[in-house]
Enzyme design. Structure first.
Site, PDB file in Angstrom:
ATOM      1  N   SER A 192      25.825  35.822  48.974  1.00 62.52           N
ATOM      2  CA  SER A 192      27.179  35.326  48.754  1.00 62.52           C
ATOM      3  C   SER A 192      27.292  34.768  47.342  1.00 62.52           C
ATOM      4  CB  SER A 192      27.503  34.268  49.815  1.00 62.52           C
ATOM      5  OG  SER A 192      27.860  33.061  49.210  1.00 62.52           O
ATOM      6  N   LYS A 193      28.531  34.745  46.856  1.00 61.33           N
ATOM      7  CA  LYS A 193      28.808  34.199  45.523  1.00 61.33           C
ATOM      8  C   LYS A 193      28.320  32.767  45.418  1.00 61.33           C
ATOM      9  CE  LYS A 193      33.274  36.215  45.447  1.00 61.33           C
ATOM     10  NZ  LYS A 193      34.669  36.199  45.199  1.00 61.33           N
ATOM     11  N   ARG A 194      28.359  32.081  46.557  1.00 60.73           N
ATOM     12  CA  ARG A 194      28.004  30.660  46.547  1.00 60.73           C
ATOM     13  C   ARG A 194      26.496  30.432  46.619  1.00 60.73           C
ATOM     14  NH1 ARG A 194      32.819  31.539  48.322  1.00 60.73           N
ATOM     15  NH2 ARG A 194      31.969  32.637  50.108  1.00 60.73           N
ATOM     16  N   SER A 233      22.513  33.679  43.411  1.00 60.61           N
ATOM     17  CA  SER A 233      23.367  34.726  42.865  1.00 60.61           C
ATOM     18  C   SER A 233      24.034  34.311  41.553  1.00 60.61           C
ATOM     19  CB  SER A 233      24.389  35.172  43.901  1.00 60.61           C
ATOM     20  OG  SER A 233      25.418  34.234  43.990  1.00 60.61           O
TER      21      SER A 233
END
Ligand code: GLU
Ligand code: ZN
Length: 502
Positions: A269-271, A275
């Protein structure tokens, strides 16, 4: 052969939050595809969501793209100030927030042509009908109620004070297309229902602005993440309307890049901290190391070669070779590849690449204590040992700090057994008379000291290493001593002896 349409791809992020590795992979595949085909790489910023977009995030995107070396041919700002390349282009502006008139105009044409209509349903009404459809076991999604609103009903709705959104009318037909990664895909009309393109306040939605800009910017290939696959049949239908209206020339080809899976086989995930691109930059990944690794998320260079340069990748990259299966993000492998890229640098490039980590805020030494000659002398020995460039700080701090930082565990390990005082005393004496012009001679001195106390080289050098560098692990010891110099080495051994109570 007739002139093939030149390739035009786009990278069109929304400026929300920090750039992440999924985004970088998408940019990379688009950029590599454009370069491989001698086409254009268009950088467009999808900043129509004022509530979520930020200028800071936009600046970060520009900075990330520059750092990664993704030189764009058309875009909202220059790739580099020297050439001015990428600042604007034939379809400017490249920030959607500056293209609002265009979207209003297209939406009006869609309404006038009957391709879109006003929908007066309230959120509650939509929820109710969706729930009823669900209970009846029917497909969810908009039921088309307002497709046939008469002028009288429209007037009545407006008199009631209802507002309306604009919906695109999906044709009642199966949509099939050949995905460049996944092959032929088919969508049934009951699963792709009429969708909103303008909000009640007239603001255009992603569903409209993204394909409209792809059409106007004459994008030939849309390469993007699998998460956007569900919007593709809608966009293909919209494209057909735009072609009929004379706004689009052709439907682009689509290729959907596989998901990237993180820990525990969950989508990265972006969070996820793993990442964040900024994290990789701060840790000292080289752009080419990171890109080499990220290119392997869904693509491969060859069966037996994982290490390659960006130019080699570009020469080989074809979107058809991308694998549709989810790719697993493997940090260890990313680091190993980065380490290889660090080793591939020439020494001069390596010494320059390390510069940020030899200064504040990373470096713990006073700036005036940094010694360029010592750094250049030790650099080749460090280059082969780093996974990420940020490790350089700890590896060379003993050279620039007045006194080494003693790592407690190291101290205990090296000094906690045997007779370190005896060993260090002997080693000091031998080093004092050694020939300091060669690391070999320094090694002989420590070896000889060890022999006097019945210790092999490994055991004999541990207390010396900790006395001089503060740690049990580090760069090759005798080269380190040579660079540090005789006086400082002996002084540090004296200090350690004192600390040991000698
Ligand atoms: N702005 C969209 C996003 O960041 C782009 C989607 C696309 O590539 O079509 O998700
Ligand atoms: Zn409606």
């Amino acid at each position: 052969m007739a002139n093939a349409t030149p390739v035009r791809v786009r990278f069109c992020p929304s400026p929300t939050g920090n750039p992440h590795v999924g985004l970088v992979r998408t940019a990379l595949f688009n950029w590599a595809y454009a370069r491989h085909h001698g086409g254009a790489f268009v950088f467009r910023v999808e900043d129509t969501d004022a509530a979520r977009d930020s200028e800071e995030s936009y600046e970060q995107l520009l900075d990330a793209m520059r750092w990664l070396g993704f030189d764009w041919d058309e875009g909202p700002a220059a790739f580099d100030s020297a050439s001015g390349k990428g600042d604007g282009g034939p379809h400017a502006p490249y920030r959607q927030s500056q293209r609002m008139d265009i979207y209003q105009d297209v939406a009006q044409k869609l309404l006038d042509g009957g391709y879109a209509y006003h929908c007066y349903c309230t959120a509650e009404e939509l929820d109710e009908r969706r729930e009823a459809a669900r209970k009846a076991g029917k497909a969810s999604g908009y039921d088309g109620k307002c497709r046939t609103v008469t002028p009288e009903q429209k007037a009545a709705y407006e008199a009631e004070g209802r507002t309306s959104i604009v919906r695109f009318r999906m044709p009642d037909e199966t949509i099939t297309f050949t995905d460049l990664v996944r092959g032929e895909l088919t969508f049934q009309p009951e699963n792709v229902t009429d969708y909103g393109i303008l909000r009640a306040n007239g603001a255009p939605l992603y569903t409209l602005v993204n394909p409209v800009d792809d059409a106007l910017m004459e994008i030939t290939h849309v390469l993007r993440g699998e998460d956007l696959l569900s919007s593709t049949p809608r966009q293909i239908a919209l494209y057909k309307a735009l072609i009929e209206l004379g706004i689009a020339k052709q439907v682009p080809a689509f290729g959907h890049l596989p998901y990237v899976m993180g820990e525990g086989n969950k989508k990265l995930s972006k969070r996820d901290p793993q990442s964040s691109l900024n994290l990789y930059r701060e840790r000292g990944f080289l752009p080419e190391g990171l890109l080499n690794y990220l290119s392997l998320l869904g693509w491969s260079f060859s069966e037996d070669q994982d290490l390659f340069s960006i130019d080699e990748m570009v020469a080989k990259f074809e979107i058809e070779d991308v694998n549709a299966n989810p790719a697993r993000f493997d940090l260890k492998k990313a680091e190993a590849i980065n380490a290889d890229h660090i080793r591939r640098l020439d020494v001069k490039a390596f010494t320059e690449a390390c510069a940020p980590w030899l200064q504040a805020p990373y470096a713990p030494w006073a700036p005036e204590d940094f010694d360029r000659a010592a750094w250049e002398a030790i650099a080749p020995h460090a280059q082969t040992r780093l996974t990420v460039l940020s490790e350089i700080t700890q590896n060379v701090d003993f050279l620039f700090l007045q006194e080494p930082v003693f790592d407690e565990a190291s101290w205990t390990k090296a000094m906690g057994k045997g007779d370190p005082v005896a060993l260090l005393t002997t080693a000091r004496a031998k080093l004092e008379t050694a020939d300091w012009s060669s690391p070999e001679a320094l090694k002989e001195a420590v070896l000889a000291a060890g022999e006097e106390h019945g210790l092999k080289l490994g055991k004999a050098q541990a207390p010396v290493r900790v006395a001089v560098t503060g740690r049990t692990v580090g760069l090759p010891l005798f080269e380190s001593l040579e660079v540090l110099g005789k006086d400082r080495t002996l002084a540090r051994i004296d200090a350690a002896l004192k600390k040991l109570g000698a």
